[in-house]
Design a protein around this motif. Structure first.
Motif, PDB file in Angstrom:
ATOM      1  N   GLU A 111     -36.886 -15.968  12.695  1.00  0.00           N
ATOM      2  CA  GLU A 111     -38.355 -16.033  12.828  1.00  0.00           C
ATOM      3  C   GLU A 111     -38.774 -17.037  14.037  1.00  0.00           C
ATOM      4  N   LEU A 112     -39.633 -16.707  14.967  1.00  0.00           N
ATOM      5  CA  LEU A 112     -39.980 -17.114  16.235  1.00  0.00           C
ATOM      6  C   LEU A 112     -40.975 -18.088  16.186  1.00  0.00           C
ATOM      7  N   SER A 113     -41.162 -19.120  16.998  1.00  0.00           N
ATOM      8  CA  SER A 113     -42.304 -20.105  16.945  1.00  0.00           C
ATOM      9  C   SER A 113     -43.652 -19.554  16.924  1.00  0.00           C
ATOM     10  N   GLY A 117     -30.178 -16.111  22.898  1.00  0.00           N
ATOM     11  CA  GLY A 117     -31.447 -16.922  23.029  1.00  0.00           C
ATOM     12  C   GLY A 117     -31.409 -18.246  22.362  1.00  0.00           C
ATOM     13  N   GLY A 118     -30.355 -18.329  21.629  1.00  0.00           N
ATOM     14  CA  GLY A 118     -30.210 -19.606  20.879  1.00  0.00           C
ATOM     15  C   GLY A 118     -31.434 -19.522  19.564  1.00  0.00           C
ATOM     16  N   TYR A 119     -31.112 -20.122  18.638  1.00  0.00           N
ATOM     17  CA  TYR A 119     -31.794 -20.405  17.355  1.00  0.00           C
ATOM     18  C   TYR A 119     -31.942 -21.676  16.724  1.00  0.00           C
ATOM     19  N   LYS A 120     -32.984 -22.272  16.424  1.00  0.00           N
ATOM     20  CA  LYS A 120     -33.125 -23.498  15.780  1.00  0.00           C
ATOM     21  C   LYS A 120     -32.279 -24.487  16.437  1.00  0.00           C
ATOM     22  N   ASP A 121     -31.093 -25.142  15.872  1.00  0.00           N
ATOM     23  CA  ASP A 121     -30.342 -26.069  16.504  1.00  0.00           C
ATOM     24  C   ASP A 121     -29.153 -25.575  17.238  1.00  0.00           C
ATOM     25  N   PHE A 122     -29.078 -24.235  17.085  1.00  0.00           N
ATOM     26  CA  PHE A 122     -28.070 -23.413  18.231  1.00  0.00           C
ATOM     27  C   PHE A 122     -28.413 -23.159  19.513  1.00  0.00           C
ATOM     28  N   VAL A 123     -27.698 -23.564  20.426  1.00  0.00           N
ATOM     29  CA  VAL A 123     -28.062 -23.386  21.754  1.00  0.00           C
ATOM     30  C   VAL A 123     -27.205 -22.240  22.430  1.00  0.00           C
ATOM     31  N   GLY A 124     -28.331 -21.167  22.814  1.00  0.00           N
ATOM     32  CA  GLY A 124     -27.559 -19.802  23.234  1.00  0.00           C
ATOM     33  C   GLY A 124     -27.397 -20.006  24.866  1.00  0.00           C
ATOM     34  N   THR A 143     -35.640 -12.478  26.004  1.00  0.00           N
ATOM     35  CA  THR A 143     -34.303 -12.950  25.994  1.00  0.00           C
ATOM     36  C   THR A 143     -33.472 -12.347  24.864  1.00  0.00           C
ATOM     37  N   TYR A 144     -34.077 -12.519  23.572  1.00  0.00           N
ATOM     38  CA  TYR A 144     -33.378 -11.762  22.494  1.00  0.00           C
ATOM     39  C   TYR A 144     -33.376 -10.208  22.555  1.00  0.00           C
ATOM     40  N   ASN A 145     -34.275  -9.745  23.156  1.00  0.00           N
ATOM     41  CA  ASN A 145     -34.152  -8.196  23.587  1.00  0.00           C
ATOM     42  C   ASN A 145     -32.952  -7.898  24.515  1.00  0.00           C
ATOM     43  N   VAL A 146     -32.768  -8.555  25.790  1.00  0.00           N
ATOM     44  CA  VAL A 146     -31.614  -8.416  26.333  1.00  0.00           C
ATOM     45  C   VAL A 146     -30.231  -8.715  25.693  1.00  0.00           C
TER      46      VAL A 146
END
Length: 449
Positions: free
Chosen positions: A326-328, A361-368, A418-421
């Motif tokens: 889920e995105l912001s 793209g990262g998610y929550k606390d995970f840095v992509g 970024t998620y799409n790429v």
């Protein structure tokens, strides 16, 4: 009566004197040049275009010949045997004498094309009677034929029927290397156009031969299978690239629909040619090097390599992969199934979107990685730029970034981009050849070819 006769003779003598004086003095230079031009003739000596072979020396491109007969119109009227020559030619070619004579008399230019694509047997007869037919010339034209014109057309291309220059494919890319250099033959003729002697002013030079990395059997099988798959799934087209990842040698390059390179050596009418190229089963578009498509999940191993290199994950890192993220802004990015705890190998094997959303793209606390690092690594793998293949018409593909998007439509770069790429969707494009080269770098352990 005597005076009238004497006067007529005197006037005639004066007229012929003035006429002769004009020919010899005032018109001497013009007639001298014409006489000299009729006496000497320069002809082109045909040479052979270079031959093209596959990696096993199977000959893929051949040189053949077509014969045409032209008539020098003025020579017919100036030679007392002109009509006899026309009658002889009409008999050999099997065409009506009256019709040929009419065409010659109506022709306003210096030369008349009497016949083209003459049968070899008739051409031999005309050649043996060359000295008896000085008003006619048998012209030999080089033509190009291909072993398998349909399955190899996007690789080999074709040559122009008029200039014999390469117009596409290898024929165009290596035209200067393959091209022949015709010689010049100087011919001296007598008053009625018969040859007195011949002299080679410049010898003919054949073109260079070319050996490709393409494998004939593999290319034929690949092309035939691709065509079958395209028809089965009613697809608009398809492409296949087979490469040796250790050497970078391209073994097969198939694009469907294709075309038959041999149609350009046939004497087709404009209507017949247009009918062929208008067919939905015929295309000059080489999808392997010019087709720009979304990479889809094939990008995931490259994103995985980038994440490993940047220390974002290790081979043993596990990420919990639900069916979506889920995105912001309240939107979601979905996966095709629930994967649960997943490491890199499982993520590639099961093609988990959520795993690579995290990496890209990262998610929550995970840095992509972020789009800048993704772009950097995609560039490392050769995406977004030409491979440099020695075929004309290659396209570079596209790696999108925030600046590119702003220039395109004025919109900012969103996290969703970024998620799409990260899963090969959205704006990103690649040619089948670029993708094959990129994956080869993983297969061979990171060697650039």
């Amino acid at each position: 009566i005597f005076q009238l006769t004497f006067g007529f003779i005197l006037v005639s003598i004066i007229f012929f004197f003035c006429y002769s004086f004009n020919l010899q003095v005032f018109s001497y230079e013009d007639y001298s040049v014409k006489a000299e031009n009729n006496r000497y003739l320069s002809k082109q000596i045909n040479a052979q275009r270079g031959i093209i072979y596959d990696r096993s020396m199977n000959q893929l491109a051949f040189n053949s010949q077509q014969f045409e007969l032209v008539c020098y119109v003025d020579a017919i009227s100036q030679d007392i045997q002109g009509e006899a020559q026309v009658r002889d030619v009409a008999r050999i070619l099997g065409i009506p004498f009256d019709k040929l004579m009419e065409d010659i008399n109506k022709e306003e230019s210096e030369k008349l094309l009497v016949a083209k694509d003459i049968e070899k047997e008739k051409a031999i007869v005309l050649k043996t009677k060359e000295r008896d037919l000085p008003a006619f010339e048998l012209i030999t034209k080089n033509t190009r034929e291909y072993l398998d014109g349909n399955n190899f057309s996007h690789i080999l291309g074709y040559v122009s029927g008029d200039t014999f220059d390469g117009e596409s494919g290898v024929e165009k890319q290596y035209n200067d290397y393959l091209k022949e250099d015709p010689g010049i033959l100087h011919i001296e003729r007598d008053a009625v156009g018969r040859k007195i002697k011949e002299e080679i002013i410049e010898p003919a030079k054949s073109g260079n031969n070319l050996v490709l990395n393409i494998d004939f059997d593999l290319q034929k099988k690949t092309s035939e299978y691709l065509e079958e798959v395209v028809k089965t799934y009613k697809a608009s087209g398809g492409a296949v690239v087979a490469i040796n990842p250790q050497t970078g040698e391209i073994l097969s390059l198939a694009s469907s629909p294709s075309f038959d390179s041999n149609i350009f050596s046939k004497n087709l009418t404009t209507e017949q040619f247009n009918e062929i190229v208008a067919s939905p089963d015929v295309s000059f578009y080489n999808r392997t090097i010019a087709g720009e498509y979304s990479l889809g999940s094939t990008i995931k191993p490259i994103i995985g390599v980038a994440a490993l290199e940047e220390g974002i994950i290790t081979p043993d890192t596990n990420i919990y992969c639900d069916e979506k993220i889920e995105l912001s802004d309240g939107t979601t990015k979905s996966d095709w199934k629930f994967h649960g705890w997943t490491d890199l190998k499982k993520a590639i094997a099961e093609s988990s979107n959520v795993f690579f959303y995290h990496l890209g793209g990262g998610y929550k606390d995970f840095v992509g990685l972020g789009i800048e690092k993704i772009e950097k690594y995609l560039n490392y793998f050769g995406l977004g730029s030409l491979t440099g293949i020695d075929l004309p018409g290659e396209k570079p593909g596209l790696i999108p970034n925030p600046q590119w998007k702003k220039e395109l439509n004025g919109f900012p770069w969103y996290p969703g981009d970024t998620y799409n790429v990260s899963i090969g969707q959205g704006y990103i494009k690649s040619t089948p050849l670029q993708l094959t080269v990129a994956i080869s770098a993983i297969v061979n352990g990171g060697k650039e070819k």
